[in-house]
Design a protein around this motif. Structure first.
Motif, PDB file in Angstrom:
ATOM      1  N   ASP A  75     -13.441 -39.263 -16.242  1.00 22.97           N
ATOM      2  CA  ASP A  75     -13.000 -38.900 -14.841  1.00 22.97           C
ATOM      3  C   ASP A  75     -13.268 -37.487 -14.405  1.00 22.97           C
ATOM      4  OD1 ASP A  75     -12.174 -41.464 -14.611  1.00 22.97           O
ATOM      5  OD2 ASP A  75     -10.118 -40.907 -15.372  1.00 22.97           O
ATOM      6  N   TRP A  76     -13.235 -36.520 -15.288  1.00 21.80           N
ATOM      7  CA  TRP A  76     -13.515 -35.095 -14.897  1.00 21.80           C
ATOM      8  C   TRP A  76     -14.999 -34.885 -14.350  1.00 21.80           C
ATOM      9  CZ3 TRP A  76     -17.506 -33.456 -18.157  1.00 21.80           C
ATOM     10  CH2 TRP A  76     -17.722 -33.859 -19.051  1.00 21.80           C
ATOM     11  N   ASP A  77     -15.778 -35.756 -14.829  1.00 21.36           N
ATOM     12  CA  ASP A  77     -17.214 -35.640 -14.144  1.00 21.36           C
ATOM     13  C   ASP A  77     -17.436 -36.432 -12.864  1.00 21.36           C
ATOM     14  OD1 ASP A  77     -19.965 -34.208 -14.875  1.00 21.36           O
ATOM     15  OD2 ASP A  77     -20.361 -36.508 -14.653  1.00 21.36           O
ATOM     16  N   LYS A  78     -16.535 -36.998 -12.294  1.00 18.83           N
ATOM     17  CA  LYS A  78     -16.527 -37.796 -10.959  1.00 18.83           C
ATOM     18  C   LYS A  78     -16.022 -37.173  -9.755  1.00 18.83           C
ATOM     19  CE  LYS A  78     -16.190 -42.115 -13.943  1.00 18.83           C
ATOM     20  NZ  LYS A  78     -15.172 -43.308 -14.242  1.00 18.83           N
ATOM     21  N   PHE A  79     -16.870 -37.010  -8.922  1.00  9.98           N
ATOM     22  CA  PHE A  79     -16.788 -36.383  -7.615  1.00  9.98           C
ATOM     23  C   PHE A  79     -16.870 -37.645  -6.561  1.00  9.98           C
ATOM     24  CE2 PHE A  79     -17.339 -33.072 -10.652  1.00  9.98           C
ATOM     25  CZ  PHE A  79     -16.301 -32.346 -10.047  1.00  9.98           C
ATOM     26  N   GLU A  80     -16.156 -37.510  -5.417  1.00 10.33           N
ATOM     27  CA  GLU A  80     -16.207 -38.553  -4.291  1.00 10.33           C
ATOM     28  C   GLU A  80     -17.622 -38.395  -3.554  1.00 10.33           C
ATOM     29  OE1 GLU A  80     -13.182 -38.046  -1.777  1.00 10.33           O
ATOM     30  OE2 GLU A  80     -11.661 -38.842  -2.938  1.00 10.33           O
ATOM     31  N   SER A  81     -18.152 -37.185  -3.437  1.00 13.12           N
ATOM     32  CA  SER A  81     -19.483 -37.004  -2.826  1.00 13.12           C
ATOM     33  C   SER A  81     -19.999 -35.571  -3.184  1.00 13.12           C
ATOM     34  CB  SER A  81     -19.276 -36.953  -1.296  1.00 13.12           C
ATOM     35  OG  SER A  81     -18.361 -35.748  -0.706  1.00 13.12           O
ATOM     36  N   TYR A  82     -21.336 -35.583  -2.680  1.00 14.12           N
ATOM     37  CA  TYR A  82     -21.999 -34.007  -2.941  1.00 14.12           C
ATOM     38  C   TYR A  82     -20.967 -32.830  -2.263  1.00 14.12           C
ATOM     39  CZ  TYR A  82     -26.110 -36.447  -4.849  1.00 14.12           C
ATOM     40  OH  TYR A  82     -26.970 -36.953  -5.556  1.00 14.12           O
ATOM     41  N   ALA A  83     -20.562 -33.256  -1.165  1.00 14.03           N
ATOM     42  CA  ALA A  83     -19.799 -32.381  -0.278  1.00 14.03           C
ATOM     43  C   ALA A  83     -18.714 -31.953  -1.064  1.00 14.03           C
ATOM     44  CB  ALA A  83     -19.493 -32.812   1.109  1.00 14.03           C
ATOM     45  N   THR A  84     -17.870 -32.849  -1.890  1.00  9.56           N
ATOM     46  CA  THR A  84     -16.871 -32.605  -2.542  1.00  9.56           C
ATOM     47  C   THR A  84     -17.193 -31.800  -3.754  1.00  9.56           C
ATOM     48  OG1 THR A  84     -15.885 -34.570  -1.934  1.00  9.56           O
ATOM     49  CG2 THR A  84     -14.990 -33.564  -3.946  1.00  9.56           C
ATOM     50  N   TYR A  85     -18.100 -31.983  -4.381  1.00 10.09           N
ATOM     51  CA  TYR A  85     -18.661 -31.153  -5.622  1.00 10.09           C
ATOM     52  C   TYR A  85     -18.923 -29.712  -5.057  1.00 10.09           C
ATOM     53  CZ  TYR A  85     -21.255 -30.114  -9.895  1.00 10.09           C
ATOM     54  OH  TYR A  85     -21.626 -29.420 -10.896  1.00 10.09           O
ATOM     55  N   ASP A  86     -19.781 -29.624  -3.975  1.00 13.89           N
ATOM     56  CA  ASP A  86     -19.977 -28.188  -3.532  1.00 13.89           C
ATOM     57  C   ASP A  86     -18.663 -27.563  -3.360  1.00 13.89           C
ATOM     58  OD1 ASP A  86     -22.755 -28.928  -3.577  1.00 13.89           O
ATOM     59  OD2 ASP A  86     -22.968 -29.398  -1.514  1.00 13.89           O
ATOM     60  N   ARG A  87     -17.751 -28.022  -2.708  1.00 15.15           N
ATOM     61  CA  ARG A  87     -16.318 -27.206  -2.532  1.00 15.15           C
ATOM     62  C   ARG A  87     -15.935 -26.926  -3.669  1.00 15.15           C
ATOM     63  NH1 ARG A  87     -15.806 -31.450   1.565  1.00 15.15           N
ATOM     64  NH2 ARG A  87     -14.287 -32.520   0.100  1.00 15.15           N
ATOM     65  N   PHE A  88     -15.992 -27.792  -4.751  1.00  6.39           N
ATOM     66  CA  PHE A  88     -15.319 -27.446  -5.972  1.00  6.39           C
ATOM     67  C   PHE A  88     -16.269 -26.224  -6.565  1.00  6.39           C
ATOM     68  CE2 PHE A  88     -16.446 -28.182 -10.654  1.00  6.39           C
ATOM     69  CZ  PHE A  88     -15.367 -28.141 -11.203  1.00  6.39           C
ATOM     70  N   THR A  89     -17.542 -26.273  -6.519  1.00  2.00           N
ATOM     71  CA  THR A  89     -18.464 -25.241  -6.946  1.00  2.00           C
ATOM     72  C   THR A  89     -18.088 -23.952  -6.326  1.00  2.00           C
ATOM     73  OG1 THR A  89     -19.917 -26.925  -7.493  1.00  2.00           O
ATOM     74  CG2 THR A  89     -20.780 -24.870  -7.235  1.00  2.00           C
ATOM     75  N   ARG A  90     -17.966 -24.013  -5.074  1.00  6.02           N
ATOM     76  CA  ARG A  90     -17.687 -22.619  -4.354  1.00  6.02           C
ATOM     77  C   ARG A  90     -16.530 -22.104  -4.835  1.00  6.02           C
ATOM     78  NH1 ARG A  90     -20.501 -25.497  -0.119  1.00  6.02           N
ATOM     79  NH2 ARG A  90     -18.353 -26.178   0.784  1.00  6.02           N
TER      80      ARG A  90
END
Length: 378
Positions: A75-90
């Motif tokens: 589960d820790w490698d799953k994100f709803e979208s690229y936008a969600t992943y980008d927010r997490f990364t920033r």
């Protein structure tokens, strides 16, 4: 270690972090962004980050023999979208930059699934990219379907806080590690397998993306100094902590999965610190004249048959007439044999090996200095 023990120690570490005290050599069980928010500004020398890759797997993967590949589907490698992943990364990059010292550096590793998005966000947050390193896997997993090239590498980004940062780079150590050739940005290292691959209670992989210790060894040796504080916000099973302990660096791990924390604690507790924490940070040739070990044997400072040992008397080796050392069936130079016995990529044999004098052990480097002092001035 039980679940209760992990929880108690985690809460202690969090409380100390909230007070502005770094939880050195501890694992903080928490979300990485929240845990970093509790840490003081400019308090960490180096950060190694192995964030979720956001693989977006489309289904199960099978080998030609019908067996299923143990892929990353947590589960820790799953994100709803690229936008969600980008927010997490920033979010985590912003906190990482705040707690990083002005002359500190950040390492991020990823695959083609995420590294380009991470790189763009990293630049947007104000980091200055120093290098991208290609880790070429000596033993990659094949492409079983035969529909693409075999994915045989991952990419690491090494970045400073600013273009003017006076970051640490142990150039000579890297050159020594690479047989006296300048270290390149393509590293050929095997993936984690065999005895190094940690197993869970059922015999499966303890962590799907465990990194080899050789990779972290090179990173920390290249860009940190003994005593530096190294943070890993995605600690997993503790590769960063184990290698940092071996090299005499302080470490902090952030991990939210209890099953990984238990494995990491046991692993780090069993890690054996090297006798010479800065063993490959070589001084310049101008400051230390080059003296082959054989010169000491020729000069009679050490006789063939003399016994050398490490500072803790764990290993011993005999000096041969050609100045090589022998231990059981192993033979090599003072540097090569010392590295082999410790399971390290390289070793400064001058400080690792000792001889006994008046009942006390002294490094053979004292004999080298005596030899240098005995030579006529140029």
């Amino acid at each position: 270690m039980g679940q209760f023990d992990v929880g108690v120690q985690t809460r202690v570490a969090q409380a100390r972090a909230a007070e502005g005290v770094l939880p050195l050599d501890q694992i903080v069980r928490d979300d990485c962004v929240r845990a970093m928010k509790a840490m003081p500004d400019k308090s960490v020398d180096c950060i190694f980050a192995d964030p979720p890759y956001n693989l977006q797997l489309g289904g199960d993967l099978f080998r030609p023999d019908g067996s299923q590949v143990d892929a990353v589907d947590d589960d820790w490698d799953k994100f709803e979208s690229y936008a969600t992943y980008d927010r997490f990364t920033r979010a985590w990059l912003k906190e990482a930059r705040r707690i990083l010292k002005d002359d500190g550096t950040l390492w991020v590793i990823g695959s083609y699934h995420n590294i380009f998005r991470v790189g763009a966000n990293l630049q947007d947050e104000g980091y200055w990219i120093l290098n991208d390193i290609v880790w070429r896997k000596a033993n990659p997993m094949p492409n079983f379907k035969g529909t693409r090239f075999t994915n045989a590498h991952e990419t690491l980004i090494w970045a400073a806080k600013s273009e003017t940062a006076r970051y640490t780079f142990n150039y000579k150590a890297m050159k020594a590690l690479n047989d006296d050739l300048q270290m390149r940005s393509d590293w050929v290292l095997p993936i984690c397998s065999g005895g190094e691959r940690l197993k869970d209670d059922e015999g499966g992989k303890a962590h799907p993306t465990q990194k080899p210790e050789a990779l972290l060894y090179r990173i920390l040796l290249a860009t940190t100094k003994p005593g530096d504080v190294v943070l890993d916000p995605f600690f997993g099973t503790g590769t960063t902590g184990a290698v940092a302990k071996r090299l005499g660096r302080r470490w902090i791990g952030i991990e939210r999965e209890p099953r990984y924390i238990r494995v990491a604690r046991e692993r780090i507790a069993a890690a054996l610190p090297l006798d010479e924490s800065a063993m490959m940070v070589m001084p310049s040739r101008k400051s230390t004249p080059r003296v082959p070990f054989g010169a000491l044997v020729e000069a009679g400072l050490l006789e063939p048959g003399a016994v050398l040992m490490d500072a803790k008397r764990r290993w011993s080796a005999s000096v041969r007439a050609d100045s090589s050392l022998t231990h059981d069936s192993r033979t090599g130079s003072i540097h090569k044999l010392g590295a082999e016995l410790q399971g390290a990529p390289s070793c400064n044999g001058w400080t690792f090996w000792h001889y006994e004098r008046n009942g006390k052990l002294e490094p053979i480097d004292t004999l080298r200095q005596a030899y240098i002092a005995s030579q006529p001035a140029a």
